[in-house]
Scaffold this active site. Structure first.
Site, PDB file in Angstrom:
ATOM      1  N   ALA A 245      53.498   3.879  20.189  1.00  0.00           N
ATOM      2  CA  ALA A 245      53.822   4.485  18.366  1.00  0.00           C
ATOM      3  C   ALA A 245      53.599   5.558  18.538  1.00  0.00           C
ATOM      4  O   ALA A 245      52.964   6.103  18.642  1.00  0.00           O
ATOM      5  CB  ALA A 245      52.914   2.573  18.046  1.00  0.00           C
ATOM      6  N   HIS A 246      53.024   5.099  16.797  1.00  0.00           N
ATOM      7  CA  HIS A 246      53.931   6.760  15.402  1.00  0.00           C
ATOM      8  C   HIS A 246      52.207   7.212  15.556  1.00  0.00           C
ATOM      9  O   HIS A 246      51.383   6.615  15.864  1.00  0.00           O
ATOM     10  CB  HIS A 246      53.786   6.187  14.393  1.00  0.00           C
ATOM     11  CG  HIS A 246      53.168   5.151  13.734  1.00  0.00           C
ATOM     12  ND1 HIS A 246      53.909   4.026  13.845  1.00  0.00           N
ATOM     13  CD2 HIS A 246      52.397   5.928  13.433  1.00  0.00           C
ATOM     14  CE1 HIS A 246      52.897   3.171  13.194  1.00  0.00           C
ATOM     15  NE2 HIS A 246      52.199   4.089  12.641  1.00  0.00           N
ATOM     16  N   GLY A 247      51.928   8.702  15.815  1.00  0.00           N
ATOM     17  CA  GLY A 247      50.718   8.946  16.137  1.00  0.00           C
ATOM     18  C   GLY A 247      49.900   9.432  16.776  1.00  0.00           C
ATOM     19  O   GLY A 247      48.095   9.541  16.693  1.00  0.00           O
ATOM     20  N   CYS A 248      50.007   8.244  18.295  1.00  0.00           N
ATOM     21  CA  CYS A 248      49.157   8.422  18.942  1.00  0.00           C
ATOM     22  C   CYS A 248      48.264   9.773  19.339  1.00  0.00           C
ATOM     23  O   CYS A 248      49.886  10.093  19.918  1.00  0.00           O
ATOM     24  CB  CYS A 248      50.070   7.365  20.468  1.00  0.00           C
ATOM     25  SG  CYS A 248      50.114   5.180  19.684  1.00  0.00           S
ATOM     26  N   GLY A 265      48.309   4.930  15.869  1.00  0.00           N
ATOM     27  CA  GLY A 265      46.801   6.205  16.054  1.00  0.00           C
ATOM     28  C   GLY A 265      46.125   6.024  17.365  1.00  0.00           C
ATOM     29  O   GLY A 265      44.726   6.265  17.065  1.00  0.00           O
TER      30      GLY A 265
END
Length: 349
Positions: A245-248, A265
């Protein structure tokens, strides 16, 4: 190719050889130990597979440094090479017999390439590839049919994009990466803000970075964030059907097996190993060298070097102790009920 030629081409330094140097069979291919036929080379990684030596038809074996296994192969007349890393040597030997398809550099006439795109030297661009404005392609890149590359993408030297994968806007792909069919790199993250009238879409203005030597399996998705970056570190290997997912932020040298999912995250340190179907909750962190076994649900941080299992994740040794009790629970419950009845009867007297 003679067995001795294979050994010399592998350039091995720490190894021992069969005690019959006059037996130097012709090797025509590689095979799994239980499928090997005469003329093939196979390997055994550990003592638990030693029983296969008595049944295999392989002409040569790569063995661990185990004298009992070496003696067993010797008795059967199978030549062998012993090494601390038999699987690694087997992998290198495969490359002597098999070379993946590498197309001749060319740009297919059906490819659609925007005039502002910069294409390096010795690049192959296959049929129906779409390359949009501002894209930069390094030297020796291979782009198989039907790949779509969105505006502003940068792709490093010698990277391979297999058929039907998609690289969305502003993604940065390093050198020597491999992205397999159906993967989507840089798709929109799952960003919606609740309001009294519904969901407000948060634009995903960030981007994805894959450092050098990253492998991405088929149908894996790596999302870009609303701001900042999603990053996959050097030499990390990701299997099929993985959702990031976003920001990992994923460190270097990690291995992530199929059907793993990470919420936004998540942070993985270096050399983290995730077995199949691991789920990691929003913002959770895993330290360097940690491992999660199959179907682990990680809700909280995992310490460096720790091995966890189960949902919610607990130390693996504790999980094994708990798992060993599962089959005994019916008997334990019956014993408990019997004790309870006895106490009730004694209380009535």
């Amino acid at each position: 190719m003679k067995f001795s030629d294979i050994i010399s081409k592998l350039e091995v330094t720490n190894y021992s050889l069969t005690q019959n140097p006059n037996n130097d069979p012709e090797i025509t291919g590689m095979a799994a130990i239980d499928e090997a036929t005469s003329g093939t080379l196979s390997y055994i990684e550990g003592a638990k597979f030693a029983s296969f030596i008595a049944k295999t038809n392989a002409s040569a074996l790569i063995l661990p440094q185990n004298e009992a296994m070496q003696a067993q192969a010797q008795e059967r007349g199978i030549v062998w090479m012993a090494t601390p890393e038999p699987r690694l040597l087997f992998a290198k030997a495969i490359a002597l017999f098999y070379q993946p398809y590498t197309p001749t550099p060319e740009i297919h006439p059906t490819a659609v390439i925007h005039p502002t795109a910069k294409i390096g030297n010795d690049v192959y661009i296959g049929p129906h590839v779409v390359i949009q404005p501002g894209v930069e392609i390094g030297n020796g890149v291979i782009i198989h049919p039907n790949v779509v590359i969105y505006p502003g993408v940068k792709i490093g030297d010698r990277t391979i994009l297999h058929a039907n994968c998609t690289i969305e806007e502003r993604s940065q792909i390093g050198a020597d990466c491999v992205i397999h069919s159906g993967a989507v790199i840089g798709g929109e993250g799952f960003g919606f803000v609740p309001t009294r009238t519904g969901w407000y879409k948060m634009e995903q203005s960030g981007y994805v970075v894959l450092e050098d030597r990253v492998d991405i399996g088929c149908n894996t998705t790596i999302d870009r964030p609303s701001v900042g970056e999603t990053r996959v570190g050097y030499d990390t290997k990701i299997d099929n059907l993985v959702q990031i997912a976003h920001g990992c932020q994923i460190g270097a040298g990690c291995a992530i097996a199929a059907q793993t999912g990470m919420a936004g995250g998540v942070k993985l340190g270096n050399r983290v190993i995730l077995a199949g179907q691991v789920g990691i909750a929003n913002q959770a962190k895993m330290g360097d060298g940690s491992t999660a076994s199959a179907q682990t649900g990680i809700l909280h941080d995992v310490k460096p070097g720790e091995v966890v299992s189960g949902t919610p994740a607990i130390p693996h040794k504790m999980y094994l102790k708990i798992a060993a009790l599962y089959s005994r629970l019916p008997d334990m419950y019956q014993a408990f009920r019997q004790s309870q009845r006895q106490l009730e009867e004694e209380g009535k007297r």
